[in-house]
Design a protein around this motif. Structure first.
Motif, PDB file in Angstrom:
ATOM      1  N   ILE A 113       0.857  -1.188   0.000  1.00 46.96           N
ATOM      2  CA  ILE A 113       0.000   0.000   0.000  1.00 46.96           C
ATOM      3  C   ILE A 113       0.891   1.235   0.000  1.00 46.96           C
ATOM      4  N   ASN A 114       0.819   2.000  -1.075  1.00 46.74           N
ATOM      5  CA  ASN A 114       1.577   3.254  -1.184  1.00 46.74           C
ATOM      6  C   ASN A 114       0.621   4.414  -0.956  1.00 46.74           C
ATOM      7  N   CYS A 115       1.066   5.420  -0.257  1.00 48.11           N
ATOM      8  CA  CYS A 115       0.245   6.613  -0.013  1.00 48.11           C
ATOM      9  C   CYS A 115       1.053   7.840  -0.419  1.00 48.11           C
ATOM     10  N   TYR A 116       0.533   8.576  -1.413  1.00 49.45           N
ATOM     11  CA  TYR A 116       1.214   9.751  -1.935  1.00 49.45           C
ATOM     12  C   TYR A 116       0.430  11.004  -1.575  1.00 49.45           C
ATOM     13  N   TYR A 117       1.118  12.006  -1.045  1.00 49.05           N
ATOM     14  CA  TYR A 117       0.532  13.335  -0.891  1.00 49.05           C
ATOM     15  C   TYR A 117       1.100  14.225  -1.987  1.00 49.05           C
ATOM     16  N   LEU A 124      11.733   6.396 -11.814  1.00 51.18           N
ATOM     17  CA  LEU A 124      11.707   5.225 -12.702  1.00 51.18           C
ATOM     18  C   LEU A 124      12.487   4.074 -12.068  1.00 51.18           C
ATOM     19  N   HIS A 125      11.877   2.915 -12.051  1.00 52.07           N
ATOM     20  CA  HIS A 125      12.523   1.723 -11.476  1.00 52.07           C
ATOM     21  C   HIS A 125      11.905   0.475 -12.082  1.00 52.07           C
ATOM     22  N   GLN A 126      12.529  -0.673 -11.828  1.00 46.69           N
ATOM     23  CA  GLN A 126      11.950  -1.970 -12.194  1.00 46.69           C
ATOM     24  C   GLN A 126      11.566  -2.696 -10.911  1.00 46.69           C
ATOM     25  N   ASP A 127      10.540  -3.541 -10.975  1.00 51.51           N
ATOM     26  CA  ASP A 127      10.174  -4.373  -9.831  1.00 51.51           C
ATOM     27  C   ASP A 127      10.841  -5.731 -10.026  1.00 51.51           C
ATOM     28  N   LYS A 128      11.896  -5.976  -9.267  1.00 46.92           N
ATOM     29  CA  LYS A 128      12.710  -7.175  -9.489  1.00 46.92           C
ATOM     30  C   LYS A 128      12.890  -7.998  -8.222  1.00 46.92           C
ATOM     31  N   VAL A 171      -3.155  -3.815 -14.957  1.00 43.42           N
ATOM     32  CA  VAL A 171      -2.624  -5.177 -14.878  1.00 43.42           C
ATOM     33  C   VAL A 171      -1.425  -5.272 -15.811  1.00 43.42           C
ATOM     34  N   TRP A 172      -0.283  -5.691 -15.242  1.00 42.43           N
ATOM     35  CA  TRP A 172       0.960  -5.816 -15.999  1.00 42.43           C
ATOM     36  C   TRP A 172       1.421  -7.266 -15.990  1.00 42.43           C
ATOM     37  N   GLY A 173       1.911  -7.750 -17.118  1.00 45.28           N
ATOM     38  CA  GLY A 173       2.445  -9.105 -17.116  1.00 45.28           C
ATOM     39  C   GLY A 173       3.340  -9.372 -18.300  1.00 45.28           C
ATOM     40  N   ASP A 176       6.024  -7.255 -20.306  1.00 47.71           N
ATOM     41  CA  ASP A 176       5.983  -5.896 -19.741  1.00 47.71           C
ATOM     42  C   ASP A 176       6.357  -5.869 -18.256  1.00 47.71           C
ATOM     43  N   ARG A 177       6.485  -7.045 -17.687  1.00 50.93           N
ATOM     44  CA  ARG A 177       6.673  -7.167 -16.233  1.00 50.93           C
ATOM     45  C   ARG A 177       7.928  -6.448 -15.734  1.00 50.93           C
ATOM     46  N   LEU A 178       8.961  -6.414 -16.571  1.00 49.05           N
ATOM     47  CA  LEU A 178      10.222  -5.804 -16.129  1.00 49.05           C
ATOM     48  C   LEU A 178      10.460  -4.425 -16.750  1.00 49.05           C
ATOM     49  N   PHE A 180      10.609  -0.463 -16.996  1.00 50.21           N
ATOM     50  CA  PHE A 180      10.787   0.644 -16.048  1.00 50.21           C
ATOM     51  C   PHE A 180       9.471   1.415 -15.925  1.00 50.21           C
ATOM     52  N   HIS A 181       9.195   1.902 -14.726  1.00 47.16           N
ATOM     53  CA  HIS A 181       7.965   2.655 -14.494  1.00 47.16           C
ATOM     54  C   HIS A 181       8.147   3.575 -13.299  1.00 47.16           C
ATOM     55  N   GLY A 182       7.279   4.551 -13.190  1.00 47.04           N
ATOM     56  CA  GLY A 182       7.352   5.484 -12.069  1.00 47.04           C
ATOM     57  C   GLY A 182       6.101   6.336 -11.993  1.00 47.04           C
ATOM     58  N   CYS A 197      -4.801  12.684  -0.488  1.00 45.13           N
ATOM     59  CA  CYS A 197      -3.941  11.505  -0.639  1.00 45.13           C
ATOM     60  C   CYS A 197      -4.333  10.665  -1.850  1.00 45.13           C
ATOM     61  N   ARG A 198      -3.320  10.043  -2.443  1.00 43.66           N
ATOM     62  CA  ARG A 198      -3.552   8.967  -3.418  1.00 43.66           C
ATOM     63  C   ARG A 198      -3.022   7.667  -2.830  1.00 43.66           C
ATOM     64  N   PHE A 199      -3.887   6.664  -2.764  1.00 43.72           N
ATOM     65  CA  PHE A 199      -3.454   5.323  -2.389  1.00 43.72           C
ATOM     66  C   PHE A 199      -3.231   4.510  -3.646  1.00 43.72           C
ATOM     67  N   ASN A 200      -2.191   3.698  -3.623  1.00 41.04           N
ATOM     68  CA  ASN A 200      -2.019   2.693  -4.666  1.00 41.04           C
ATOM     69  C   ASN A 200      -1.829   1.347  -3.998  1.00 41.04           C
ATOM     70  N   LEU A 201      -2.676   0.408  -4.381  1.00 39.83           N
ATOM     71  CA  LEU A 201      -2.558  -0.966  -3.888  1.00 39.83           C
ATOM     72  C   LEU A 201      -1.869  -1.773  -4.976  1.00 39.83           C
ATOM     73  N   PHE A 203      -0.671  -5.523  -5.991  1.00 39.14           N
ATOM     74  CA  PHE A 203      -0.785  -6.949  -5.656  1.00 39.14           C
ATOM     75  C   PHE A 203       0.259  -7.738  -6.415  1.00 39.14           C
ATOM     76  N   ARG A 204       0.994  -8.566  -5.674  1.00 42.54           N
ATOM     77  CA  ARG A 204       2.054  -9.366  -6.294  1.00 42.54           C
ATOM     78  C   ARG A 204       2.099 -10.754  -5.671  1.00 42.54           C
ATOM     79  N   LEU A 205       2.606 -11.695  -6.446  1.00 37.13           N
ATOM     80  CA  LEU A 205       3.050 -12.969  -5.863  1.00 37.13           C
ATOM     81  C   LEU A 205       4.556 -12.825  -5.721  1.00 37.13           C
TER      82      LEU A 205
HETATM   83  C1  MD3 Z   1       4.606  -1.523 -14.207  1.00 40.36           C
HETATM   84  N1  MD3 Z   1       4.015   1.725  -7.614  1.00 40.36           N
HETATM   85  O1  MD3 Z   1       5.138   0.129  -5.749  1.00 40.36           O
HETATM   86  S1  MD3 Z   1       1.729   1.086  -9.926  1.00 40.36           S
HETATM   87  C2  MD3 Z   1       5.678   0.161  -6.866  1.00 40.36           C
HETATM   88  O2  MD3 Z   1       1.417   3.894  -8.355  1.00 40.36           O
HETATM   89  C3  MD3 Z   1       5.150   1.060  -7.912  1.00 40.36           C
HETATM   90  O3  MD3 Z   1       2.379   3.399  -6.512  1.00 40.36           O
HETATM   91  C4  MD3 Z   1       3.447   2.715  -8.481  1.00 40.36           C
HETATM   92  O4  MD3 Z   1       5.718   1.155  -8.944  1.00 40.36           O
HETATM   93  C5  MD3 Z   1       2.317   3.379  -7.745  1.00 40.36           C
HETATM   94  O5  MD3 Z   1       6.663  -0.547  -7.155  1.00 40.36           O
HETATM   95  C6  MD3 Z   1       3.060   2.222  -9.826  1.00 40.36           C
HETATM   96  C7  MD3 Z   1       2.460  -0.479  -9.757  1.00 40.36           C
HETATM   97  C8  MD3 Z   1       3.365  -1.151 -10.720  1.00 40.36           C
HETATM   98  C9  MD3 Z   1       4.006  -2.186 -10.172  1.00 40.36           C
HETATM   99  C10 MD3 Z   1       4.818  -2.977 -10.924  1.00 40.36           C
HETATM  100  C11 MD3 Z   1       5.015  -2.774 -12.280  1.00 40.36           C
HETATM  101  C12 MD3 Z   1       3.555  -0.909 -12.061  1.00 40.36           C
HETATM  102  C13 MD3 Z   1       4.385  -1.728 -12.862  1.00 40.36           C
HETATM  103  C14 MD3 Z   1       5.855  -3.625 -13.046  1.00 40.36           C
HETATM  104  C15 MD3 Z   1       6.036  -3.415 -14.372  1.00 40.36           C
HETATM  105  C16 MD3 Z   1       5.409  -2.363 -14.965  1.00 40.36           C
END
Ligand code: MD3
Ligand code: FE
Length: 207
Positions: A113-117, A124-128, A171-173, A176-178, A180-182, A197-201, A203-205
């Protein structure tokens, strides 16, 4: 709400506008319950910088960052207790969204759970940090809007920008899973259900 329009944002990625809108008040009530046990907090990077978004987790594991780096772990470091369990409302929505995009049998073990004000963002990052990159990721946006940046497999690839609004699910898969995003720094705004606030949920395995 299975009538939501589905937009392709990548070969294996989909934006479901308003897919979570009808569930939003339930999701927000469950977020309140989770944060009463595992509060939102600013985590720090290995290099000692505070992240702009506040975070917490529910599920079997949780994502954490500190001086030792990024990882998933079964205990909340603030309490050394297990993370709150994943609410049924979360699990049902994540599975339904994945299925809508033909990702069958998605069973996430963590929701970050991310919370942005306003002015907070995420570079930009990858989820690895997850074990199995063949599993999709489902994200739910609640509250004030944000601009999501969707890059390529190299950091230098120019990202596309998408507005994520209250109730949107992505939904990403697959390939596209790797990517970069931000998240661009949020603009000042107000939402009746979340205030500033903005919440972002997410979900991952993970494990
Ligand atoms: C796209 N969160 O928590 S949505 C994160 O809105 C993150 O809070 C952002 O990036 C947020 O790591 C973006 C989630 C997201 C997660 C994984 C991804 C987007 C993705 C993997 C590949 C591409
Ligand atoms: Fe990410």
């Amino acid at each position: 709400m299975s009538t939501a329009p589905v937009r392709m944002i990548g070969q294996h990625s989909f934006l479901l506008k308003g897919f979570a809108s009808a569930e939003a008040t339930n999701l927000l009530a469950d977020i309140k319950h989770i944060t009463s046990q595992s509060p939102l907090r600013h985590m720090t990077t290995r290099r000692g910088y505070q992240m702009a978004a506040q975070m917490t987790n529910c599920g079997r594991v949780g994502w954490v960052s500190d001086s030792k780096g990024y990882r998933y772990q079964t205990e909340d470091p603030l309490s050394d207790l297990a993370w709150p369990s994943m609410p049924r409302s979360f699990l049902t929505l994540a599975k339904k969204a994945a299925e809508e995009c033909d990702y069958d049998n998605f069973i996430p073990d963590v929701c970050l759970i991310n919370c942005y004000y306003p002015r907070a963002g995420m570079g930009l990052h990858q989820d690895k940090d997850e074990k199995d990159f063949t599993q999709p990721i489902v994200s739910v946006s609640l509250g004030i809007p944000a601009v999501f940046l969707f890059g390529g497999l190299r950091r230098s690839d120019k990202p596309d920008a998408y507005l994520l609004e209250h109730g949107d699910v992505v939904v990403w898969g697959g390939g596209d899973r790797l990517r970069f995003h931000g998240i661009s720094p949020l603009k000042l705004a107000h939402h009746d259900l979340t205030g500033q606030c903005r919440f972002n949920l997410t979900f991952r395995l993970a494990s």
